[in-house]
Design a protein around this motif. Structure first.
Motif, mmCIF file in Angstrom:
data_model
loop_
_atom_site.group_PDB
_atom_site.id
_atom_site.type_symbol
_atom_site.label_atom_id
_atom_site.label_comp_id
_atom_site.label_asym_id
_atom_site.label_seq_id
_atom_site.Cartn_x
_atom_site.Cartn_y
_atom_site.Cartn_z
ATOM 1 N N VAL A 185 0.857 -1.194 0.000
ATOM 2 C CA VAL A 185 0.000 0.000 0.000
ATOM 3 C C VAL A 185 0.897 1.250 0.000
ATOM 4 O O VAL A 185 1.683 1.457 0.916
ATOM 5 C CB VAL A 185 -0.926 0.029 1.242
ATOM 6 C CG1 VAL A 185 -1.701 1.338 1.319
ATOM 7 C CG2 VAL A 185 -1.880 -1.152 1.210
ATOM 8 N N THR A 186 0.784 2.042 -1.054
ATOM 9 C CA THR A 186 1.606 3.257 -1.127
ATOM 10 C C THR A 186 0.759 4.532 -1.130
ATOM 11 O O THR A 186 1.282 5.623 -0.904
ATOM 12 C CB THR A 186 2.488 3.250 -2.399
ATOM 13 O OG1 THR A 186 1.653 2.988 -3.524
ATOM 14 C CG2 THR A 186 3.567 2.183 -2.308
ATOM 15 N N GLU A 187 -0.541 4.393 -1.450
ATOM 16 C CA GLU A 187 -1.436 5.574 -1.485
ATOM 17 C C GLU A 187 -2.512 5.382 -0.431
ATOM 18 O O GLU A 187 -3.219 4.368 -0.450
ATOM 19 C CB GLU A 187 -2.163 5.650 -2.841
ATOM 20 C CG GLU A 187 -1.309 6.054 -3.999
ATOM 21 C CD GLU A 187 -1.154 7.571 -4.087
ATOM 22 O OE1 GLU A 187 -1.959 8.294 -3.477
ATOM 23 O OE2 GLU A 187 -0.197 8.000 -4.754
ATOM 24 N N ILE A 188 -2.640 6.329 0.482
ATOM 25 C CA ILE A 188 -3.703 6.240 1.495
ATOM 26 C C ILE A 188 -4.503 7.546 1.442
ATOM 27 O O ILE A 188 -3.932 8.631 1.599
ATOM 28 C CB ILE A 188 -3.117 6.043 2.908
ATOM 29 C CG1 ILE A 188 -2.143 4.857 2.911
ATOM 30 C CG2 ILE A 188 -4.241 5.805 3.931
ATOM 31 C CD1 ILE A 188 -1.187 4.851 4.085
ATOM 32 N N PRO A 213 8.252 8.870 8.461
ATOM 33 C CA PRO A 213 9.339 8.778 7.491
ATOM 34 C C PRO A 213 8.823 8.300 6.128
ATOM 35 O O PRO A 213 7.837 7.564 6.057
ATOM 36 C CB PRO A 213 10.282 7.725 8.101
ATOM 37 C CG PRO A 213 9.723 7.328 9.401
ATOM 38 C CD PRO A 213 8.367 7.924 9.562
ATOM 39 N N ASP A 214 9.485 8.701 5.080
ATOM 40 C CA ASP A 214 9.215 8.222 3.702
ATOM 41 C C ASP A 214 7.760 8.426 3.283
ATOM 42 O O ASP A 214 7.212 7.625 2.519
ATOM 43 C CB ASP A 214 9.556 6.716 3.569
ATOM 44 C CG ASP A 214 11.006 6.438 3.901
ATOM 45 O OD1 ASP A 214 11.843 7.313 3.592
ATOM 46 O OD2 ASP A 214 11.299 5.373 4.477
ATOM 47 N N THR A 215 7.122 9.463 3.803
ATOM 48 C CA THR A 215 5.696 9.662 3.504
ATOM 49 C C THR A 215 5.411 11.135 3.218
ATOM 50 O O THR A 215 5.753 12.001 4.033
ATOM 51 C CB THR A 215 4.833 9.192 4.701
ATOM 52 O OG1 THR A 215 5.210 7.861 5.028
ATOM 53 C CG2 THR A 215 3.349 9.230 4.365
ATOM 54 N N ASP A 216 4.806 11.399 2.065
ATOM 55 C CA ASP A 216 4.300 12.744 1.778
ATOM 56 C C ASP A 216 2.886 12.860 2.304
ATOM 57 O O ASP A 216 2.120 11.894 2.235
ATOM 58 C CB ASP A 216 4.239 12.973 0.253
ATOM 59 C CG ASP A 216 5.592 13.339 -0.328
ATOM 60 O OD1 ASP A 216 6.422 13.921 0.407
ATOM 61 O OD2 ASP A 216 5.822 13.024 -1.511
ATOM 62 N N GLN A 256 7.529 15.458 -1.875
ATOM 63 C CA GLN A 256 8.941 15.087 -2.048
ATOM 64 C C GLN A 256 9.112 13.798 -2.867
ATOM 65 O O GLN A 256 10.186 13.224 -2.882
ATOM 66 C CB GLN A 256 9.594 14.881 -0.665
ATOM 67 C CG GLN A 256 9.537 16.104 0.225
ATOM 68 C CD GLN A 256 10.313 17.277 -0.353
ATOM 69 O OE1 GLN A 256 11.496 17.168 -0.625
ATOM 70 N NE2 GLN A 256 9.610 18.384 -0.583
ATOM 71 N N ASP A 257 8.061 13.336 -3.494
ATOM 72 C CA ASP A 257 8.101 12.038 -4.212
ATOM 73 C C ASP A 257 8.538 10.905 -3.291
ATOM 74 O O ASP A 257 9.346 10.049 -3.655
ATOM 75 C CB ASP A 257 9.020 12.108 -5.439
ATOM 76 C CG ASP A 257 8.337 12.842 -6.574
ATOM 77 O OD1 ASP A 257 7.093 12.803 -6.624
ATOM 78 O OD2 ASP A 257 9.041 13.470 -7.376
ATOM 79 N N ALA A 258 8.029 10.931 -2.068
ATOM 80 C CA ALA A 258 8.331 9.882 -1.094
ATOM 81 C C ALA A 258 7.665 8.577 -1.542
ATOM 82 O O ALA A 258 6.708 8.602 -2.317
ATOM 83 C CB ALA A 258 7.801 10.300 0.268
ATOM 84 N N PRO A 259 8.163 7.429 -1.067
ATOM 85 C CA PRO A 259 7.578 6.145 -1.495
ATOM 86 C C PRO A 259 6.102 5.978 -1.113
ATOM 87 O O PRO A 259 5.381 5.219 -1.746
ATOM 88 C CB PRO A 259 8.420 5.093 -0.768
ATOM 89 C CG PRO A 259 9.560 5.801 -0.134
ATOM 90 C CD PRO A 259 9.323 7.275 -0.190
ATOM 91 N N ARG A 260 5.658 6.681 -0.061
ATOM 92 C CA ARG A 260 4.242 6.556 0.343
ATOM 93 C C ARG A 260 3.609 7.943 0.389
ATOM 94 O O ARG A 260 4.291 8.932 0.662
ATOM 95 C CB ARG A 260 4.136 5.915 1.734
ATOM 96 C CG ARG A 260 4.326 4.411 1.714
ATOM 97 C CD ARG A 260 4.076 3.824 3.090
ATOM 98 N NE ARG A 260 5.133 4.148 4.026
ATOM 99 C CZ ARG A 260 6.197 3.387 4.237
ATOM 100 N NH1 ARG A 260 6.331 2.246 3.606
ATOM 101 N NH2 ARG A 260 7.126 3.754 5.105
#
Ligand SMILES: Cc1cc2nc3c(=O)[nH]c(=O)nc-3n(C[C@H](O)[C@H](O)[C@H](O)COP(=O)(O)OP(=O)(O)OC[C@H]3O[C@@H](n4cnc5c(N)ncnc54)[C@H](O)[C@@H]3O)c2cc1C
Ligand SMILES: NC(=O)c1ccc[n+]([C@@H]2O[C@H](COP(=O)([O-])OP(=O)(O)OC[C@H]3O[C@@H](n4cnc5c(N)ncnc54)[C@H](OP(=O)(O)O)[C@@H]3O)[C@@H](O)[C@H]2O)c1
Length: 447
Positions: A185-188, A213-216, A256-260
């Motif tokens: 799951v990358t889009e919430i 972390p790693d989340t926009d 930031q084009d984060a993975p999630r």
């Protein structure tokens, strides 16, 4: 000497027992819970990554270890266990602190499609509630929709967005940890039917999303601009104003084009869950607009948001208890200052506290004054109640009727087994996830 049964060992049950022993120097209190483990939603609701709030269990522990308080775990009150009428025969007073065990429904087509779950089911899974049977929440899902913008919605959104490194130090059961570690799951999308200034989450919880972390975190500026409080939120109460300020900060930020990615959406009312390949594939929302009275009206315009996982986080609901009156509209036991009301009259000897008394709102601390109010009512009635003939030891009577409560030592054995399991997995304490393992730990203490 007054003997009181408290049904439920969540915050309201523990605070009720605490007030009782503080205010009456002689009272004896039995705290019964259907689970072998105490603490209610503090153990089985508060998110595992909120260690500080979880540590409130230590305060509740001191109540249950008080010399005039006894924990009787694994005792269901109701038709499947000890009937409420029987309990009333054994104790001078009974205080029901049974919480709000089920979830509200949306009542829209597709709500029950595979892949659509209540937040309650998801929370029970990652909290290791022994009644939790579901799994596969995140299997093969790329996008998730969380419906609702309360603190539970924030909890489940955050847990979906956290990585294995952050979840591993928590007490989350191993199967849930492995599944979430492998999650794709990358889009919430967390979606509210009203505006940003009407969201129910609190600012501290909201801000935490921005620190993942790693989340926009994204907010659509056009949806912020629709809010009745736009462009000047200064007239809002402080809590809402702070929420709007945090959301504005995110609306103006460059992703930031984060993975999630977590997208906070507003003015979207769910109208249908759409199927794809036999399971949920998207949620259809109707766009709403403010009606000028704090509510919203539909616009007749629709938007579909893709999701292979839908978590419905639209609030909890109390359940009727056999032998007690119940107001189906509000999902509570009718009461006046904690005294259960039967017909038009308060019923001395029967009381309620916590979510079953006032509905499923409020933080853990809210239950403390709420329980104190109930105990004050009970102690006002005590002079009358104490003359009722009751057995010297209700536990002996219960045992004679075949009830086998899990004692405090049984719970302590569960705690030891959870520490051992954690050590064997190279983690801290790890929760036992099912009835079998909990009861095996209890048996180890008895043998
Ligand atoms: C998912 C979630 C997360 C939350 N996180 C936070 C947080 O981080 N911070 C915060 O301050 N608040 C939080 N809250 C709110 C807080 O948990 C509640 O205010 C509080 O738990 C309500 O207490 P209660 O005692 O009324 O109910 P509960 O905590 O639900 O306790 C009810 C107890 O009654 C027992 N019981 C039920 N039926 C029976 C029966 N028939 N016989 C015997 N026992 C029975 C249950 O097993 C349970 O132990 C959260 C709530 C939820 C739903
Ligand atoms: N960290 C914490 O302190 C913490 C964590 C978790 C829970 N809690 C507390 O526990 C309590 C319960 O929390 P909760 O999040 O379950 O409930 P809640 O705060 O009542 O939020 C429910 C959300 O669901 C929405 N909703 C209700 N019916 C809907 C429908 N038919 N369609 C779309 N949306 C709908 C509500 O929108 P409307 O406003 O438009 O009705 C609201 O956004 C709260 O008091 C909460 O603060 C605290």
């Amino acid at each position: 000497m007054l003997r009181v049964a408290v049904v439920g060992s969540g915050p309201s049950g523990c605070y009720t027992a605490q007030s009782l022993v503080q205010l009456d120097p002689e009272v004896r209190v039995d705290v019964l819970d259907r689970l072998p483990c105490p603490y209610g939603l503090v153990r089985y609701g508060v998110a595992p990554d909120h260690e500080k709030i979880k540590s409130l269990q230590n305060n509740l522990r001191t109540v249950l270890e008080h010399e005039r308080v006894r924990f009787l775990g694994g005792v269901q009150v109701g038709p499947a266990g000890v009937p409420a009428t029987r309990l009333r025969e054994l104790y001078h007073a009974v205080v029901y602190c049974v919480g709000a065990a089920t979830d509200r429904h949306l009542g829209i087509p597709g709500e029950d499609l595979p892949g659509s779950w209540s937040a309650t089911e998801f929370v029970s899974w990652y909290s290791a509630h022994p009644d939790s049977v579901a799994d596969g929440f995140v299997r093969a899902a790329r996008a998730a929709v969380v419906i609702g913008v309360g603190n539970v919605a924030v909890d489940v959104t955050r847990i979906l967005a956290r990585g294995a490194a952050e979840l591993s130090p928590t007490d989350m059961p191993q199967a849930a940890l492995s599944a979430l570690a492998a999650s794709t799951v990358t889009e919430i999308h967390m979606v509210g039917r009203r505006g940003p200034s009407q969201a129910r989450f609190t600012t501290k919880e909201l801000r935490e999303l921005g620190a993942l972390p790693d989340t926009d975190v994204t907010v659509d500026p056009a949806e912020l601009a629709l809010d009745p409080a736009y462009p000047d939120p200064s007239s809002l109460p402080a809590a809402q104003r702070r929420n709007v300020e945090v959301l504005r900060g995110w609306a103006g930020a460059v992703p930031q084009d984060a993975p999630r990615r977590i997208s906070l959406r507003f003015f979207l009312r769910p109208v249908e869950l759409l199927a794809e390949g036999g399971r949920v594939g998207a949620v259809r929302f109707e766009r709403t607009e403010p009606d000028g009275r704090g509510g919203v009206t539909g616009t007749g315009r629709f938007e579909d948001i893709e999701a292979q996982l839908v978590l419905r986080s639209v609030g909890y609901r109390g359940m009727p208890m056999e032998g007690l009156p119940f107001d189906a509209e509000s999902g509570i036991v009718p009461n006046v200052e904690g005294r259960v009301v039967r017909g038009h009259f308060a019923s001395p000897g029967e009381y309620v506290a916590g979510w079953i008394k006032r509905g499923p709102t409020g933080v853990i601390g809210t239950n403390r004054p709420d329980a104190k109010e109930t105990v004050t009512s009970l102690l006002e009635d005590a002079a009358l109640l104490v003359h009722e003939d009751r057995p010297d030891d209700p536990l002996a009577a219960l045992r004679a009727e075949g009830v086998r409560p899990v004692p405090w030592a049984g719970w302590q054995a569960i705690e030891r087994a959870e520490a051992e399991l954690g050590a064997s997995l190279g983690r801290g304490v790890v929760k036992l996830p099912d009835w079998e393992s909990l009861l095996a730990a209890v048996r180890s203490a008895a043998s």
